[in-house]
Write an enzyme that holds these catalytic residues in place. Structure first.
Site, PDB file in Angstrom:
ATOM      1  N   GLY A 480       4.550   0.348 -12.721  1.00 27.33           N
ATOM      2  CA  GLY A 480       5.100  -0.695 -11.858  1.00 27.33           C
ATOM      3  C   GLY A 480       4.019  -1.649 -11.407  1.00 27.33           C
ATOM      4  N   ALA A 481       4.462  -2.564 -10.566  1.00 28.43           N
ATOM      5  CA  ALA A 481       3.519  -3.559 -10.063  1.00 28.43           C
ATOM      6  C   ALA A 481       3.456  -3.446  -8.552  1.00 28.43           C
ATOM      7  CB  ALA A 481       3.979  -4.949 -10.472  1.00 28.43           C
ATOM      8  N   GLY A 482       2.266  -3.322  -8.028  1.00 30.56           N
ATOM      9  CA  GLY A 482       2.088  -3.298  -6.577  1.00 30.56           C
ATOM     10  C   GLY A 482       1.587  -4.655  -6.132  1.00 30.56           C
ATOM     11  N   PHE A 484      -1.287  -5.405  -4.934  1.00 28.32           N
ATOM     12  CA  PHE A 484      -2.694  -5.664  -5.233  1.00 28.32           C
ATOM     13  C   PHE A 484      -3.028  -5.519  -6.709  1.00 28.32           C
ATOM     14  CE2 PHE A 484      -2.609  -4.446  -0.799  1.00 28.32           C
ATOM     15  CZ  PHE A 484      -3.437  -5.401  -0.225  1.00 28.32           C
ATOM     16  N   GLY A 485      -2.088  -5.006  -7.496  1.00 24.69           N
ATOM     17  CA  GLY A 485      -2.367  -4.792  -8.915  1.00 24.69           C
ATOM     18  C   GLY A 485      -1.370  -3.796  -9.477  1.00 24.69           C
ATOM     19  N   GLU A 486      -1.649  -3.357 -10.718  1.00 22.41           N
ATOM     20  CA  GLU A 486      -0.690  -2.462 -11.365  1.00 22.41           C
ATOM     21  C   GLU A 486      -0.685  -1.066 -10.751  1.00 22.41           C
ATOM     22  OE1 GLU A 486      -2.504  -3.171 -15.014  1.00 22.41           O
ATOM     23  OE2 GLU A 486      -0.964  -4.559 -15.720  1.00 22.41           O
ATOM     24  N   ASP A 598       8.244   0.176   8.497  1.00 21.99           N
ATOM     25  CA  ASP A 598       8.911  -0.341   7.295  1.00 21.99           C
ATOM     26  C   ASP A 598       9.601   0.809   6.563  1.00 21.99           C
ATOM     27  OD1 ASP A 598       9.758  -2.159   5.451  1.00 21.99           O
ATOM     28  OD2 ASP A 598       7.832  -2.382   4.435  1.00 21.99           O
TER      29      ASP A 598
HETATM   30  O1  ACK Z   1      10.802   2.590  -8.344  1.00 18.97           O
HETATM   31  P1  ACK Z   1       9.545   2.898  -9.050  1.00 18.97           P
HETATM   32  O2  ACK Z   1       9.570   3.568 -10.357  1.00 18.97           O
HETATM   33  O3  ACK Z   1       8.583   3.705  -8.063  1.00 18.97           O
HETATM   34  O4  ACK Z   1       8.626   1.580  -9.096  1.00 18.97           O
HETATM   35  C1  ACK Z   1       7.676   1.524  -8.098  1.00 18.97           C
HETATM   36  C2  ACK Z   1       6.339   1.072  -8.664  1.00 18.97           C
HETATM   37  O5  ACK Z   1       5.511   2.214  -8.787  1.00 18.97           O
HETATM   38  C3  ACK Z   1       5.630   0.039  -7.788  1.00 18.97           C
HETATM   39  O6  ACK Z   1       5.400   0.587  -6.510  1.00 18.97           O
HETATM   40  C4  ACK Z   1       6.261   3.372  -8.485  1.00 18.97           C
HETATM   41  N1  ACK Z   1       5.406   4.281  -7.730  1.00 18.97           N
HETATM   42  C5  ACK Z   1       4.619   3.989  -6.671  1.00 18.97           C
HETATM   43  N2  ACK Z   1       3.988   5.114  -6.257  1.00 18.97           N
HETATM   44  C6  ACK Z   1       4.379   6.110  -7.088  1.00 18.97           C
HETATM   45  C7  ACK Z   1       4.074   7.497  -7.167  1.00 18.97           C
HETATM   46  N3  ACK Z   1       3.242   8.086  -6.303  1.00 18.97           N
HETATM   47  N4  ACK Z   1       4.660   8.212  -8.131  1.00 18.97           N
HETATM   48  C8  ACK Z   1       5.512   7.619  -8.992  1.00 18.97           C
HETATM   49  N5  ACK Z   1       5.839   6.323  -8.957  1.00 18.97           N
HETATM   50  C9  ACK Z   1       5.278   5.577  -8.021  1.00 18.97           C
HETATM   51  C10 ACK Z   1       7.455   2.960  -7.665  1.00 18.97           C
END
Ligand code: ACK
Length: 804
Positions: A480-482, A484-486, A598
């Protein structure tokens, strides 16, 4: 959830009578099923009784090992008024209150029988007897067969399973009644399901027989494995009638001095220590300290080096740098000016001073403030109280000692304060770090420390997060995309540790120093938490690029997307289990003094066991990263639909405003990821909530859960339930699923229409107690009438009672 081992067998069955056929019998039994009877595995005579004698008959066949095969058949389709019974022996229940009966049989299609159609049946009955015979069901075939099938010499074998319960005796009989069909009963298996022995999160759960009711869950408290302790609350699981472990709650962690390696607790090696339940692994002793024995819970300073007992365990020991004299200056009504001299021989450049103070004999609850100068005014002191003040210097080598102490008594200001004491312009409480050991609710739970109190954010990150060498991480996938980055995933292989999957948040190249600080902020917060329903920080990579935050991997991603993908797929108990987990995580955060700001389904992550964990501590205080956050007239950015009115109106964010958001999360979960208030604009949402309108109960939502949501949305924040009350109430629902049977009133379910708010009380809250219940609870129920007669009809009036 549990590993499924199957025990299997194979047998070639041939039999030649009314029809000639060959069946290949292959059977496997899942590990959570325990057979009480399996006609295929009985070697000798089954001993079942047929009545009348010319009805059911046993076909004497043997398998390839010449072991007998017990097949019963009947085919009196040409004759009127058939009533043929086949009775089994007594079947012992072995304590099971609910059993399953699996029949394998063939049934002939009446249409394929020349001339027999008139009397021929295509069903038979199954009955059971504890004290007298009761019909269980009429059994029909999914597949009957015709002569055409016989031509292929392949038989269509039907399998039917029925469950039976609650059973009250030690055993029972089964019987099969034929009323004129052409049946071959190939096998009868009677079994019960059990939740098999399981070790999970360092807790052992014994083999457990489920309850007697179909939807019942049996709560089992796990036993922590050797050298481990329950973290925060005892670990629990729930055994379903399907023999599956559901709704995991709590976990065990290794006790201090030990660390988890491959599912057991191993002692810390010499030179290493583990002091808190919060940290996972044994750590190397900080500079100038040693642990001479295995299993150390702390390291002691080398000769000539010092630190205080109250200093963090990961702080280095330093040579002495004491501030020698603390002087008292002007004393106000609730303030005092202090000054001190610089240390004679500082062991480096002095960066700042730390002033620690506490009420005399109450050193477990102290306040620390910092100063760059050698003087400062301490405010907000309680009149008529004795205080102890201690000052120490911090140099680049670390902290010195608090060995200069000043004790002062404040007198006579008490009455002044009562008649018109004017409060300081700024509330000093908000500026300081507080350590209130007094309200620790469980060993290992501390108060959250705001990383802002660290002047150097890098120090905060390394205080709470372990630095991980990038060579231990392999990035395999982008998930996924955060902001600040991937966000990526892959295995983390720490030396001496079992490989685990982790999520890797990266900071994209070209960042500013401020962005790096904001990015690592999340790690400084997350690293302070250790709870099964809070996303766990594994560590950070800051010594190489890209900078990374490593957390546990959550297989099912974020809760809102996961629910939308699986619309309608979960039982109410599974949904309540998810909500219970989120409430438990939030209870922990509120106990730590952390306000999330949040809380929303998009910020909850779900693992493969459906355990939900609160995440996204990124910029919880600023909310820049949340696409749902909108600017308010006061300039802040707030996710309107999830936020309590007082937080929108005047930024009053508290655990009570988190409870409001929790109510919205409950609504999101029960409606499988529906958007709260649908496509209404933020302005319309604010207005509607202000006018006491609330979200309607989601489709098929149990009334008790909707009541709880509505309670979370009380305008008056002190009337909302606390997170511990929410956890308690959800636990009650899980223990007693029948309390969730009643669904919301259909008038609440009109979608896209808000409903007017009516106050509802939660059972776990003392607020809902009547005077009678309260008297009952203190074993004085017999005085209820007397209280009523005296006009004490509510607990508020009771609280105002005088001794007269
Ligand atoms: O809904 P998702 O698959 O779950 O898409 C978002 C994406 O990264 C951007 O935040 C996934 N994500 C974030 N943290 C985690 C984690 N600890 N384990 C698995 N997926 C994560 C999130």
């Amino acid at each position: 959830m549990q590993s499924r081992w199957w025990s299997c067998g194979i047998r070639l069955v041939t039999w030649t009578w009314v029809w000639s056929l060959a069946l290949l019998g292959v059977w496997c039994i899942p590990a959570n099923e325990v057979n009480l009877l399996d006609s295929r595995s009985v070697m000798g005579d089954l001993g079942w009784v047929a009545y009348p004698k010319n009805g059911w008959e046993e076909i004497g066949e043997v398998d390839e090992n010449y072991a007998p095969i017990h097949t019963y058949q009947v085919c009196r389709v040409m004759e009127q008024n058939q009533n043929n019974w086949l009775h089994t022996n007594w079947i012992l229940t072995e304590g099971a209150q609910r059993v399953f009966i699996e029949l394998k049989f063939t049934l002939r299609d009446c249409n394929s029988l020349p001339g027999g159609v008139g009397t021929c049946k295509e069903t038979f009955n199954m009955a059971m007897k504890e004290s007298r015979y009761i019909k269980i069901d009429t059994i029909a075939a999914d597949e009957s067969f015709t002569e055409l099938d016989l031509g292929d010499r392949v038989m269509k074998l039907n399998t039917e399973v029925r469950d039976l319960g609650p059973l009250t005796r030690k055993g029972f009989y089964l019987a099969f009644q034929d009323l004129g069909a052409c049946i071959a009963l190939v096998s009868v298996r009677v079994f019960y399901k059990r939740c098999p022995f399981l070790v999970k999160s360092l807790a052992e759960f014994p083999d457990t027989i489920p309850g007697s009711e179909a939807s019942q869950l049996v709560e089992v408290v796990g036993r922590c494995v050797n050298n481990s302790l329950p973290l925060y609350e005892p670990p629990r699981m729930h055994c379903s009638t399907e023999g599956e472990w559901l709704v995991p709650i709590g976990k065990c962690v290794c006790q201090p001095g030990f660390e988890e390696i491959n599912g057991s607790c191993q002692v810390c090696k010499v030179g290493f220590y583990r002091s808190l339940l919060e940290s996972l692994a044994c750590s190397k002793c900080p500079p100038h300290s040693v642990a001479r024995q295995m299993g150390a819970t702390a390291c002691s300073c080398e000769d000539g080096y010092y630190k205080l007992d109250s200093d963090p365990s990961n702080m280095a020991c330093t040579p002495p740098s004491p501030v020698s004299v603390v002087r008292k200056g002007h004393t106000g009504k609730s303030s005092i000016a202090l000054s001190w001299a610089e240390p004679d021989r500082p062991n480096g450049i002095i960066l700042e001073y730390e002033i620690k103070y506490f009420e005399k004999e109450q050193d477990s609850s102290y306040t620390i403030i910092k100063s760059k100068d050698t003087e400062m005014v301490v405010e907000g002191l309680k009149p008529s109280s004795a205080y102890i003040f201690q000052v120490r210097a911090r140099t680049s080598a670390g902290y010195g000692h608090f060995d200069m102490t000043l004790t002062l008594m404040f007198l006579d200001h008490f009455f002044l304060r009562r008649c018109g004491y004017s409060k300081a312009k700024q509330d000093p409480e908000e500026e300081k770090m507080h350590f209130h050991n007094g309200h620790i609710k469980f060993p290992g739970v501390r108060t959250y420390i705001d990383p802002l109190t660290y002047e150097d954010p890098n120090q905060a990150v390394h205080e709470f997060a372990q630095e991980i060498d990038v060579s231990y991480i392999s990035i395999e996938r982008i998930i996924g995309a955060g902001e600040f980055g991937e966000v990526c995933s892959g295995p983390l292989r720490l030396p001496g540790k079992r490989e685990i999957q982790v999520a890797i948040k990266t900071l994209k190249a070209g960042y500013t120093e401020q962005q790096r600080r904001d990015f690592l902020w999340e790690a400084s917060i997350m690293g302070q938490f250790n709870h099964p329903n809070i996303i766990r920080l594994e560590g950070v990579v800051t010594k190489s690029k890209p900078v990374m935050i490593i957390t546990e991997y959550m297989e099912n991603g974020s809760l809102d997307t996961f629910l939308k993908k699986n619309d309608g797929q979960f039982t109410v108990i599974q949904l309540v289990g998810m909500l219970r987990g989120i409430a438990s995580g939030m209870r922990y955060l509120s106990d730590m003094g952390y306000v999330h700001r949040d809380l929303a389904a998009r910020n909850i992550l779900v693992n493969s066991n459906l355990v939900c964990k609160v995440s996204d501590f990124g910029l919880s205080r600023v909310l820049e990263d949340d696409p749902e956050a909108a600017y308010t007239t006061r300039g802040g950015k707030i996710p309107i639909r999830w936020t309590a009115p007082e937080a929108i109106a005047y930024r009053k964010f508290t655990s009570a405003s988190d409870v409001w958001s929790y109510g919205i999360v409950m609504w999101e979960v029960m409606s499988y990821g529906e958007r709260p208030y649908w496509e209404m604009s933020n302005q319309d949402v604010i207005k509607a909530v202000e006018e006491s309108y609330r979200l309607p109960g989601p489709m098929d939502c149990p009334e008790a859960l909707y009541h709880l949501m509505m309670d979370c949305w009380q305008r008056e924040r002190s009337n909302r339930p606390k997170f511990d009350e929410i956890v308690c109430l959800l636990d009650k629902f899980i223990r007693n699923p029948s309390s969730l049977k009643k669904l919301v009133n259909s008038s609440h379910r009109v979608s896209n229409l808000l409903v007017e708010h009516a106050s509802v009380e939660g059972n776990c809250s003392t607020r809902s107690q009547t005077v009678g219940e309260w008297l009952d609870s203190i074993k004085m129920g017999r005085y209820t009438e007397l209280f009523m007669e005296g006009g004490y009809s509510s607990l508020e009036t009771v609280a105002q009672m005088t001794s007269e």
